[in-house]
Design a protein around this motif. Structure first.
Motif, PDB file in Angstrom:
ATOM      1  N   SER A  51     -15.620   2.178  -1.703  1.00 16.27           N
ATOM      2  CA  SER A  51     -15.759   0.788  -1.274  1.00 16.27           C
ATOM      3  C   SER A  51     -14.542   0.289  -0.492  1.00 16.27           C
ATOM      4  O   SER A  51     -14.612  -0.745   0.170  1.00 16.27           O
ATOM      5  CB  SER A  51     -16.004  -0.118  -2.474  1.00 16.27           C
ATOM      6  OG  SER A  51     -14.891  -0.082  -3.337  1.00 16.27           O
ATOM      7  N   THR A  52     -13.427   1.031  -0.554  1.00 14.33           N
ATOM      8  CA  THR A  52     -12.205   0.575   0.110  1.00 14.33           C
ATOM      9  C   THR A  52     -11.701   1.526   1.184  1.00 14.33           C
ATOM     10  O   THR A  52     -10.711   1.233   1.841  1.00 14.33           O
ATOM     11  CB  THR A  52     -11.065   0.406  -0.912  1.00 14.33           C
ATOM     12  OG1 THR A  52     -10.817   1.670  -1.540  1.00 14.33           O
ATOM     13  CG2 THR A  52     -11.411  -0.635  -1.947  1.00 14.33           C
ATOM     14  N   ALA A  53     -12.361   2.677   1.357  1.00 10.99           N
ATOM     15  CA  ALA A  53     -11.833   3.685   2.267  1.00 10.99           C
ATOM     16  C   ALA A  53     -12.956   4.368   3.045  1.00 10.99           C
ATOM     17  O   ALA A  53     -14.134   4.197   2.739  1.00 10.99           O
ATOM     18  CB  ALA A  53     -11.038   4.726   1.476  1.00 10.99           C
ATOM     19  N   THR A 101       0.823  -1.205   0.000  1.00 10.56           N
ATOM     20  CA  THR A 101       0.000   0.000   0.000  1.00 10.56           C
ATOM     21  C   THR A 101       0.856   1.254   0.000  1.00 10.56           C
ATOM     22  O   THR A 101       2.009   1.226   0.394  1.00 10.56           O
ATOM     23  CB  THR A 101      -0.916   0.039   1.234  1.00 10.56           C
ATOM     24  OG1 THR A 101      -0.099   0.001   2.404  1.00 10.56           O
ATOM     25  CG2 THR A 101      -1.879  -1.119   1.249  1.00 10.56           C
ATOM     26  N   VAL A 119      -7.571   4.181   3.991  1.00 11.07           N
ATOM     27  CA  VAL A 119      -7.722   3.304   2.833  1.00 11.07           C
ATOM     28  C   VAL A 119      -7.196   1.933   3.256  1.00 11.07           C
ATOM     29  O   VAL A 119      -5.997   1.773   3.456  1.00 11.07           O
ATOM     30  CB  VAL A 119      -6.946   3.830   1.610  1.00 11.07           C
ATOM     31  CG1 VAL A 119      -7.138   2.903   0.422  1.00 11.07           C
ATOM     32  CG2 VAL A 119      -7.351   5.252   1.272  1.00 11.07           C
ATOM     33  N   GLY A 120      -8.104   0.981   3.409  1.00 13.95           N
ATOM     34  CA  GLY A 120      -7.704  -0.323   3.942  1.00 13.95           C
ATOM     35  C   GLY A 120      -7.148  -0.123   5.344  1.00 13.95           C
ATOM     36  O   GLY A 120      -7.816   0.448   6.199  1.00 13.95           O
ATOM     37  N   GLY A 141      -8.034   6.177  -2.621  1.00 15.60           N
ATOM     38  CA  GLY A 141      -8.848   4.976  -2.761  1.00 15.60           C
ATOM     39  C   GLY A 141     -10.215   5.279  -3.341  1.00 15.60           C
ATOM     40  O   GLY A 141     -10.359   6.139  -4.205  1.00 15.60           O
TER      41      GLY A 141
END
Length: 125
Positions: free
Chosen positions: A61-63, A32, A111-112, A58
């Motif tokens: 849907s990911t952050a 990342t 983000v993640g 991001g």
């Protein structure tokens, strides 16, 4: 002459294998990049829109966007998905929800597992 030519080919082949091992590769899964916040629109009231500019942000849907955190990124209120108007890798536009924490604090994007650099941000009623 033939010995020199053959040894040159062998050396070039070995060099080619060495150089190819140093060549850039595709992105590796799980690696990342730290998201970076660059600029956020001025402090605003609940129900108003905010624009955040940055890099590696991001997507929805990911952050997530965190408001109300301290300067080291601890705590905070995660914006609900319904507050997001638009989201790209370099810009997020959202509406401050009616139940967002009021006052001065910090904003982060996660983000993640990677948390962004933070920016001071204030929400008023």
């Amino acid at each position: 002459m033939r010995v020199f030519f053959l040894s040159s080919l062998l050396a070039a082949g070995a060099l080619g294998m060495t150089l190819s091992s140093c060549a850039p590769t595709q992105a590796v899964a799980g690696v990342t990049v730290t998201p970076v916040l660059i600029k956020v629109s001025a402090a605003t009231a609940r129900g108003q829109n905010v624009t955040v500019q940055g890099r590696y942000l991001g997507g929805p849907s990911t952050a997530k966007v965190l408001l109300g955190a301290d300067s080291s990124g601890v705590g905070g209120y995660a914006l609900p998905a319904s507050a997001i108007i638009s989201w790209t890798d370099s810009q997020i536009v959202f509406t401050i929800p009616s139940n967002a924490p009021v006052g001065g604090s910090w904003m982060f994007v996660q983000v993640g597992q990677a948390r962004s650099t933070g920016l001071p941000f204030s929400v008023s009623q």
